[in-house]
Design an enzyme around this catalytic site. Sequence first.
Site, PDB file in Angstrom:
ATOM      1  N   ASP A  64       0.870  -1.168   0.000  1.00  4.23           N
ATOM      2  CA  ASP A  64       0.000   0.000   0.000  1.00  4.23           C
ATOM      3  C   ASP A  64       0.908   1.219   0.000  1.00  4.23           C
ATOM      4  O   ASP A  64       1.533   1.538   1.008  1.00  4.23           O
ATOM      5  CB  ASP A  64      -0.890  -0.017   1.246  1.00  4.23           C
ATOM      6  N   SER A 144      -3.155  13.109 -14.857  1.00  7.17           N
ATOM      7  CA  SER A 144      -4.512  13.221 -15.386  1.00  7.17           C
ATOM      8  C   SER A 144      -4.680  14.607 -15.997  1.00  7.17           C
ATOM      9  O   SER A 144      -4.002  15.564 -15.598  1.00  7.17           O
ATOM     10  CB  SER A 144      -5.532  13.040 -14.253  1.00  7.17           C
ATOM     11  N   TYR A 163      -9.257  14.533  -5.549  1.00  7.44           N
ATOM     12  CA  TYR A 163      -8.512  13.924  -6.654  1.00  7.44           C
ATOM     13  C   TYR A 163      -7.835  15.003  -7.503  1.00  7.44           C
ATOM     14  O   TYR A 163      -6.659  14.896  -7.851  1.00  7.44           O
ATOM     15  CB  TYR A 163      -9.448  13.081  -7.514  1.00  7.44           C
ATOM     16  N   LYS A 167      -3.769  15.689  -8.199  1.00  2.12           N
ATOM     17  CA  LYS A 167      -3.137  15.588  -9.512  1.00  2.12           C
ATOM     18  C   LYS A 167      -2.430  16.892  -9.903  1.00  2.12           C
ATOM     19  O   LYS A 167      -1.381  16.860 -10.555  1.00  2.12           O
ATOM     20  CB  LYS A 167      -4.180  15.198 -10.567  1.00  2.12           C
TER      21      LYS A 167
END
Length: 249
Positions: A64, A144, A163, A167
């Site tokens: 992880d 992204s 998110y 990014k």
Amino acid sequence: MERWQNRVAVISGASSGIGAACARLLVAAGLQVVALARRTERLEQLRQSLPLEQQRLFHQRTCDVSQESQVNGTFEWIERELGGIDVLINNAGIVLGGQLIDMPTQEISNVLQTNLMGSIYCTKLATSSMRRRQVPGHLFFVNSTAGLGGYKPDPVDESLNAYTPSKFALTAVHEICRQELIAHKSKIKTTSINPGWVATEIVPDETKEKLGDVILQADDVAQAVLYALSTPPHAQVEQITLRAVGEYF
């Protein structure tokens, strides 16, 4: 790709999607791949899906990347058993539902730990391995279009909450690494891969249905990684932005 034969490539988030696609392409190209993921059984399924002659090049480790201690232990194993890291593909990432302004702080932290700090943990150790052995390696950041300037999603779409900032931060991490490596007169390359929507498990089914065929496949992104990796030592592909034909944002 001859210079990468039997070299060691570490891929985070390799149990599915872009990470699994990268693993398949790189073992087929003759690299040793260390596939990292939390889901041990999915890594084993990926290994079993490879041709027998390629399975010997595939190494799986449960890790992880949001947990620095696990990353440290995994990279120690790689150094001890395989001699070091030549290529790193920072791919692990998660998306959680909700809006940034009211979602639980722990969930925000989980996204940042995986998407941002996980990449930083892996990058520090991979770079140290490359520099110590004076290897002109390659660092990849699977980013992204949500992490690029000008990103402006449709207001009717669900918020990507933490998110998107994770990014944007990864975009900055990539650029800082590039600058610092130049200052050290290093030949290590850095590449940020910035795809739009990709048909992977983290994209909800309703989003895939809405997009129809205006969506990339994991192999499209993996091919972009392979292209950047295949360039000659003096040439660096700093960024690749790719979207499906017809994707607006």
